[in-house]
Design a protein around this motif. Structure first.
Motif, short mmCIF file in Angstrom:
data_model
loop_
_atom_site.label_atom_id
_atom_site.label_comp_id
_atom_site.label_asym_id
_atom_site.label_seq_id
_atom_site.Cartn_x
_atom_site.Cartn_y
_atom_site.Cartn_z
N LYS A 81 4.40 11.44 7.59
CA LYS A 81 4.91 11.23 9.00
C LYS A 81 4.04 11.72 9.91
N GLY A 82 3.11 12.64 9.69
CA GLY A 82 2.37 13.17 10.72
C GLY A 82 2.24 14.82 10.38
N SER A 83 1.79 15.63 11.38
CA SER A 83 1.98 16.97 11.63
C SER A 83 2.85 17.54 12.55
N LYS A 84 3.40 18.72 12.19
CA LYS A 84 4.47 19.36 13.15
C LYS A 84 4.17 20.78 12.93
N VAL A 85 4.82 21.59 14.00
CA VAL A 85 4.77 23.19 13.80
C VAL A 85 6.45 23.44 14.27
N TRP A 86 6.48 24.68 14.08
CA TRP A 86 7.92 25.07 14.52
C TRP A 86 7.80 26.05 15.64
N VAL A 87 8.49 25.81 16.55
CA VAL A 87 8.36 26.65 17.79
C VAL A 87 9.52 27.29 18.13
N LYS A 88 9.02 28.61 18.75
CA LYS A 88 10.30 29.44 19.08
C LYS A 88 10.82 29.02 20.55
N ASN A 89 12.00 28.86 20.63
CA ASN A 89 12.81 28.59 22.05
C ASN A 89 12.89 29.62 22.87
N THR A 90 13.17 29.54 24.06
CA THR A 90 13.38 30.81 24.93
C THR A 90 14.70 31.24 24.52
N ASP A 91 15.49 30.61 24.08
CA ASP A 91 16.83 31.37 23.74
C ASP A 91 16.63 32.08 22.21
N GLY A 92 15.53 31.96 21.67
CA GLY A 92 15.51 32.60 20.42
C GLY A 92 15.61 31.73 19.04
N SER A 93 16.03 30.57 19.46
CA SER A 93 16.13 29.65 18.15
C SER A 93 14.73 29.00 18.04
N PHE A 94 14.60 28.05 16.73
CA PHE A 94 13.47 27.59 16.41
C PHE A 94 13.64 25.98 16.40
N SER A 95 12.73 25.22 16.62
CA SER A 95 12.93 23.66 16.73
C SER A 95 11.34 23.28 16.51
N PRO A 96 11.48 21.85 15.66
CA PRO A 96 10.21 21.39 15.23
C PRO A 96 9.61 20.73 16.38
N ARG A 97 8.05 20.51 16.08
CA ARG A 97 7.64 19.81 17.41
C ARG A 97 6.54 18.91 16.88
N LYS A 98 6.44 17.72 16.91
CA LYS A 98 5.24 17.09 16.56
C LYS A 98 3.88 17.08 17.33
N VAL A 99 2.85 17.24 16.43
CA VAL A 99 1.44 17.55 17.09
C VAL A 99 0.58 16.64 16.43
N THR A 100 -0.53 16.56 17.34
CA THR A 100 -1.79 15.96 16.76
C THR A 100 -2.81 16.89 16.73
N VAL A 101 -3.42 17.05 15.57
CA VAL A 101 -4.41 18.03 15.28
C VAL A 101 -5.75 17.49 15.22
#
Length: 401
Positions: free
Chosen positions: A344-364
């Protein structure tokens, strides 16, 4: 109507009635079963594919399972995973703030961590005498400035202490106007400092009024002991090495380049160092020295890289992989370990301001083994997960299959 016709007529009537009754029946009501998903599960930091509903041990390696709490929006489009500090430590979650990196092609060398010889220090004997007691006995011990190193029996040092005490006594008792007692005391005190006594020791000597049989020699160097040159009972002469120290706060990595490659790099060029003994952890360093002489035997150049070691994780003798950029292509990039790629493509996991983690699609874009350029999906300053992204991704797959 004969009997055969009657039978045919009856059969047709029964068939019509059965079809009519079938059309009147309503289809059965389909009851949708709503699966109740748990808000947490237990997994293994080494085997994230393990998902258990209750705490326990990993069925693969036997390690204690860690708890992962799940939170998500009602439409399950946005996924957010919250982990405590302990859970992040157990899962080996590591993050990094992204920025501009050199994503040009790289050349990989093999190097070795060594000590920084420019930071080496040596404690030498200031005066001759016999070592009565040695307080530092093992290589690797830490010493600091002012720490007792050994006690010394020295007749010369005793005589210097007596001269100092005599000058002070004459000043107190004689009061001869033709004698500069202050100069005599200052000269005797200067000799004691030259021979290794601290100001506190000199003050204590003046307070006691008596020269001791042995004198404790304090360290004027600091660092990790790399060599000890004497033993208890040894007679030392002036200038003899007592011990040597090395500073491990900054180390060198030495690697070798072929003779024809030395001209492609210069001092202060940035490099990336990877350490297999630290699970592939990467540290940025810079070239500190390129040997202008070529080895006659191997025809290679020595390359020396300065690398900071504030946490003391690096040790001399460690194997190191050195990545040297063959060009300069600066772009917004993330460590290669942060990017997860599938159909489905590429993604990274980003740390949010509240300390949780969310995936985010990226183009590399095309990068190198260390850094992957980000064409879209992230901004400078975002915090991404560089280690442990597979664990977070496994949780997301489990929650939203």
């Amino acid at each position: 109507m004969n009997s055969n016709q009657f039978l045919k007529y009856s059969f047709l009537m029964l068939l019509v009635l059965s079809l009519f009754a079938a059309c009147k029946q309503k289809p059965p009501i389909q009851v949708a079963k709503t699966a109740v998903r748990p808000n947490a599960y237990y997994t293994c930091s080494m085997h994230p594919q393990v998902h258990e509903e209750h705490p326990g041990n990993c069925p693969i390696c036997g390690m204690k399972l860690i708890k992962v709490e799940l939170t998500a929006a009602a439409n399950a489009v946005h996924v957010s995973i919250s982990l405590t500090a302990t859970q992040q430590q157990l899962a080996a979650i590591q993050t990094d703030t992204i920025g501009t990196k050199n994503t040009a092609a790289q050349k990989m060398l093999t190097g070795t961590v060594t000590t920084d010889e420019t930071a080496a220090q040596e404690l030498s004997a200031r005066t001759a005498g016999r070592v009565q007691q040695l307080f530092v006995r093992a290589i690797g011990e830490q010493v600091t400035t002012g720490q007792p190193i050994y006690t010394l029996y020295s007749e010369d040092l005793q005589e210097a202490e007596k001269e100092y005490l005599l000058a002070r006594q004459q000043q107190k008792l004689l009061h001869n106007p033709d004698v500069d007692y202050k100069q005599l005391i200052a000269s005797a005190e200067s000799r004691l400092r030259l021979w290794g006594l601290s100001q506190i020791q000199i003050n204590n000597l003046a307070a006691s009024g008596k020269a001791a049989a042995t004198t404790t020699i304090l360290s004027n160097v600091s660092g990790t002991v790399s060599e000890i040159g004497v033993h208890e009972g040894d007679y030392v002469t002036e200038g003899m090495t007592i011990l040597k120290t090395q500073s491990l706060n900054n180390l060198w990595v030495e690697a070798q380049l072929y003779a024809g490659e030395g001209g492609s790099y210069k001092v202060n060029d940035q490099v990336t160092l990877s350490f297999p003994d630290l699970d592939g952890q990467t540290i940025d360093g810079k070239i500190a020295f390129i040997n202008p002489e070529i080895s006659d035997a191997s025809k290679v150049n020595l390359l020396r890289i300065s690398v900071p070691n504030p946490k003391g994780l690096l040790r001399p003798g460690m194997l190191t992989y050195v990545s040297l950029a063959t060009g300069n292509h600066q772009s917004l990039a993330v460590p290669a370990s942060a990017v997860l790629t599938d159909g489905k493509g590429s993604k990274v996991w980003v740390k949010n301001t509240d300390g949780s983690f969310s995936p985010r699609k990226v183009t590399v874009g095309p990068g190198n083994p260390q850094y992957v350029p980000i064409l879209s999906g992230l901004s400078n300053g975002d915090v991404v997960v560089t280690n442990g992204a597979y664990l977070l991704n496994s949780e997301a797959v489990f929650k939203n299959p």
